[in-house]
Motif scaffolding. Sequence first.
Motif, mmCIF file in Angstrom:
data_model
loop_
_atom_site.group_PDB
_atom_site.id
_atom_site.type_symbol
_atom_site.label_atom_id
_atom_site.label_comp_id
_atom_site.label_asym_id
_atom_site.label_seq_id
_atom_site.Cartn_x
_atom_site.Cartn_y
_atom_site.Cartn_z
ATOM 1 N N HIS B 120 0.845 -1.203 0.000
ATOM 2 C CA HIS B 120 0.000 0.000 0.000
ATOM 3 C C HIS B 120 0.878 1.250 0.000
ATOM 4 C CE1 HIS B 120 -3.502 -2.470 1.927
ATOM 5 N NE2 HIS B 120 -3.219 -2.840 0.704
ATOM 6 N N HIS B 121 1.938 1.215 0.786
ATOM 7 C CA HIS B 121 2.862 2.358 0.812
ATOM 8 C C HIS B 121 3.412 2.646 -0.587
ATOM 9 C CE1 HIS B 121 6.015 5.071 2.061
ATOM 10 N NE2 HIS B 121 6.958 4.248 1.636
ATOM 11 N N GLN B 122 3.646 1.590 -1.338
ATOM 12 C CA GLN B 122 4.244 1.729 -2.670
ATOM 13 C C GLN B 122 3.209 1.941 -3.772
ATOM 14 O OE1 GLN B 122 6.195 -2.094 -2.459
ATOM 15 N NE2 GLN B 122 8.200 -1.153 -2.080
ATOM 16 N N GLY B 123 1.940 1.992 -3.396
ATOM 17 C CA GLY B 123 0.893 2.187 -4.390
ATOM 18 C C GLY B 123 0.386 0.910 -5.025
ATOM 19 N N TYR B 124 0.825 -0.242 -4.514
ATOM 20 C CA TYR B 124 0.260 -1.512 -4.996
ATOM 21 C C TYR B 124 -1.097 -1.736 -4.319
ATOM 22 C CZ TYR B 124 4.756 -3.027 -7.017
ATOM 23 O OH TYR B 124 5.893 -3.140 -7.775
ATOM 24 N N PRO B 125 -2.149 -2.039 -5.086
ATOM 25 C CA PRO B 125 -3.501 -2.190 -4.491
ATOM 26 C C PRO B 125 -3.701 -3.584 -3.908
ATOM 27 C CG PRO B 125 -3.627 -2.423 -6.865
ATOM 28 C CD PRO B 125 -2.173 -2.114 -6.554
ATOM 29 N N LYS B 126 -2.903 -3.899 -2.878
ATOM 30 C CA LYS B 126 -2.825 -5.286 -2.403
ATOM 31 C C LYS B 126 -4.022 -5.702 -1.563
ATOM 32 C CE LYS B 126 2.179 -5.979 -2.482
ATOM 33 N NZ LYS B 126 3.352 -6.579 -1.830
ATOM 34 N N LYS B 127 -4.511 -6.878 -1.877
ATOM 35 C CA LYS B 127 -5.478 -7.616 -1.064
ATOM 36 C C LYS B 127 -4.808 -8.886 -0.550
ATOM 37 C CE LYS B 127 -9.377 -6.176 -3.994
ATOM 38 N NZ LYS B 127 -10.485 -6.659 -4.867
ATOM 39 N N LEU B 128 -5.427 -9.508 0.443
ATOM 40 C CA LEU B 128 -4.928 -10.812 0.871
ATOM 41 C C LEU B 128 -5.481 -11.897 -0.034
ATOM 42 C CD1 LEU B 128 -5.025 -10.885 4.781
ATOM 43 C CD2 LEU B 128 -3.073 -10.495 3.282
ATOM 44 N N GLY B 129 -4.652 -12.894 -0.311
ATOM 45 C CA GLY B 129 -5.074 -14.040 -1.092
ATOM 46 C C GLY B 129 -4.260 -15.253 -0.706
ATOM 47 N N SER B 130 -4.655 -16.371 -1.233
ATOM 48 C CA SER B 130 -3.923 -17.626 -1.040
ATOM 49 C C SER B 130 -3.207 -17.917 -2.356
ATOM 50 C CB SER B 130 -4.913 -18.735 -0.682
ATOM 51 O OG SER B 130 -4.254 -19.971 -0.579
ATOM 52 N N VAL B 131 -1.895 -17.883 -2.335
ATOM 53 C CA VAL B 131 -1.073 -17.924 -3.546
ATOM 54 C C VAL B 131 -0.168 -19.146 -3.495
ATOM 55 C CG1 VAL B 131 0.580 -16.626 -4.949
ATOM 56 C CG2 VAL B 131 -1.069 -15.395 -3.506
#
Lengths: 269, 269, 269, 269
Positions: B120-131
């Motif tokens: 988020h700090h870097q501007g990535y719109p991150k959600k949690l997922g199972s990868v």
Amino acid sequence: MADVEGFLFPRTATGASSLLPAPPWHYSGVTLTLEYRTDPAAVAELLPHPVEPADDDPGAVAVIWADWQSCSDSFEEIVDPVRSQYLEVFVVARCKYRGQHYSRCLYIWVDRDYAMVRGHHQGYPKKLGSVHLTRPVTVGKAGPRLEPGGRFGATLAAYDRRLIEAGFTITGTSESAGFVNALPMLHNRWMPAIESDGSDSVDELVTMSGYDAEVGRTFTGEFDIRLFDSPVEELTRLQPRELIAGYWREVGVSWRGGTTLERRVAPPM
Amino acid sequence: MADVEGFLFPRTATGASSLLPAPPWHYSGVTLTLEYRTDPAAVAELLPHPVEPADDDPGAVAVIWADWQSCSDSFEEIVDPVRSQYLEVFVVARCKYRGQHYSRCLYIWVDRDYAMVRGHHQGYPKKLGSVHLTRPVTVGKAGPRLEPGGRFGATLAAYDRRLIEAGFTITGTSESAGFVNALPMLHNRWMPAIESDGSDSVDELVTMSGYDAEVGRTFTGEFDIRLFDSPVEELTRLQPRELIAGYWREVGVSWRGGTTLERRVAPPM
Amino acid sequence: MADVEGFLFPRTATGASSLLPAPPWHYSGVTLTLEYRTDPAAVAELLPHPVEPADDDPGAVAVIWADWQSCSDSFEEIVDPVRSQYLEVFVVARCKYRGQHYSRCLYIWVDRDYAMVRGHHQGYPKKLGSVHLTRPVTVGKAGPRLEPGGRFGATLAAYDRRLIEAGFTITGTSESAGFVNALPMLHNRWMPAIESDGSDSVDELVTMSGYDAEVGRTFTGEFDIRLFDSPVEELTRLQPRELIAGYWREVGVSWRGGTTLERRVAPPM
Amino acid sequence: MADVEGFLFPRTATGASSLLPAPPWHYSGVTLTLEYRTDPAAVAELLPHPVEPADDDPGAVAVIWADWQSCSDSFEEIVDPVRSQYLEVFVVARCKYRGQHYSRCLYIWVDRDYAMVRGHHQGYPKKLGSVHLTRPVTVGKAGPRLEPGGRFGATLAAYDRRLIEAGFTITGTSESAGFVNALPMLHNRWMPAIESDGSDSVDELVTMSGYDAEVGRTFTGEFDIRLFDSPVEELTRLQPRELIAGYWREVGVSWRGGTTLERRVAPPM
């Protein structure tokens, strides 16, 4: 080039991917509030200038477990419960700002991403954790009844380490659920600049309250609590000196926004 | 009243509780990059004004799995691996801003809180997922070798629904790992105002690159990919029209900050 | 009435739902083996009659982390890695039975259901746990290299409590990976009767070994280890008195079955 | 050589490490039972010889979500809720054996290791899954009330794939919670021989019932249900042909053992 939509990122043409739906957000659940007094200096050192300690009882803190369902105004999350159920535990103290008293969340852990980021929007410094709280039951032997003698356990772990464990035993009904988390919240919202040089893009002081609050059954009781160390936590600086009381309560509330009290921003570019 | 410390919240007297340690952050891991062409309009609709589609091949996207270890400059996370290992998958396209081309993350899922908020700090719109991503092996039968014919699987799920599944088979070594994620990143950093009225406290366009990038073994290959629906995702709008190529690569990189290109802020209060 | 199929339950008309595919099972991965001496009486008290302590060095134990991929003979799990990747940590000692020496698993935790139940079939007393092990890297700063000075961390937690944490530093290459887990396994397979009256439906002593074992790179090194308490664990009875050595190794092996040495059964009905 | 103790493995000198405490086990919770008719042949093919289809309505099945707290006779798990709370979903049909009718669990998923292995002891073919069930609330907007119109969702996923999703709406109170899961259970307990050659060390038919069953509030309602495919599941063979009814109920029960009806064992060695 589109005008992208969405309350939060990722913003898209439709807005459907936003990590958070737009408010209002509705919450129904149960809270276990354990209030005690710690060293007032341990609270004061967590209050950023110009936030000040509370005038009275400045060492009072509340550790609160909450077992929630929450949803947007579409209510669709309620029937897809993987998107609506979560637990959290948070530590609250009172503070003073411009002569007025507020509640303030010092630490908080939650077990779902949407609840974590929703908290960040509200100024709650949420981390992920593993949170458990005994539930009362109405039949069978595997749980307390909502009556004197009913015993509950409440725990928190993060990064595979237990951080808090507590026990609570109901002694009777109660009108209130304590005084520490009873005021409007005063939170900082911090967003470090991408330059990552110690400056913040935005540093806000905000306040907020829920609306349409409803309380259900409320009980008071005795409790014990143990705080543990971790390389990335400082809970043990908030050791209890004197226990006050514990409260179990059914709570419903909605939230649609807060108010910015103070905003320091980096210059526009 | 204290001067609280910490790169991110919760800020405390010591800074030890911050959800993120201060940069620099170091990363070592493996990436699987699958590049294909989708409808250029499906990319364009995700680019907020004034970001524009890339001049050439504007429908090219990359879906990238990464299996990381990361740490701060203390390196202590490396020996407490619950704090250093995570997986992520992200969708990247290229775009243009003020006449210059960039890479841009459209969607991303990750499996740990610190990696989510760092994003988020870097501007990535991150959600949690199972990868999940198959790992190559050097002995035994339970995994591919890093050689032609080596087969890998890569999957993503969120909210208990499978969102992406892909297969990749090495055909040979490669000098590059594709062209879509090869430029400096151009991201928006959005923070809605606590008023939650549709306004943003800050809306920034930022760019960043890592430093001290090192690449290890790199292979190219053939792949297949399937995108699935969810009530809160829009991946199926990015259906492949034409597959380009896949790449498996060992990567090391460090990051210490980015540059704000444009900042629109709400007025100071 | 059908003749149901399947290596394990649930057995169905096709066998496709079985929690475990039929052997052979193939494994490729990495092990970190930490060998030390504890009080021999603490090992002896875990050996059920007529299993006896080892003649030599009866207090030697190995705590072993393993980071696996595994699959059936269809190899389809390899390209659906949510069904093939898991970590486990186990405690092994040596023992003697009918004059012959064996290795024996005393305790074990694993992070996936199929690996847990596969272990039960083999006589491993598997519980679920959260297991982490630093991985070596070839590029970047976020991990050890496979060379002297490379530092690894290894941890275990269960029920939200950390149970083991260890550190390992490579000092050089090695021919072996220790002596404690180097013999055929001798396990009990216990299945309590549904009457739950303390009797067992079956109580077997079994032995087994893998086949087609392959070892890859192997390193030895120094280590430290800390064991923690839990209301449902007894690891702290196995405190180290003297550290022996640690080993990091790449391992591949297959397994297709074992041999029943002794079987005590409740009477047929 | 010790006489090791413990209801289940790992057996130790004290018994404290056993994955399961000895019965009795107490359960308090909530069940959502959705009954429908499928192709009777799809049920019959899951019944191992000599178990037969039920005489009446042999295609009736129940899909049941349960949200439990459970504990041993020490009750200590209740105040350490990470060891007492779990959810499960199971598919039940009726069957006939030696002229008597029984209920039988065909498939079941649960989200905790102790509950999984406890089920194996009882002949439930438990796998791990991610299970969610809407909870009723008494205040606020984020959940159904226990009254006509109250809407619930119920889901199951395993290996990162959604397997079942259902919706339920209360229409009124009810005396019963259906007829499919209302009989004593008839289960097979299978333990393949370590030789893994297709033979079983033990193959038992067992029956069991709880005791001290208590029922609380009970409601009936309308429902919908969707079953999805997976490479390792066969739920879609049990597609609904005709919906019967749904039931929400508070349940308490204890369990201390069952009865072996038939036991086929491999010869003692």
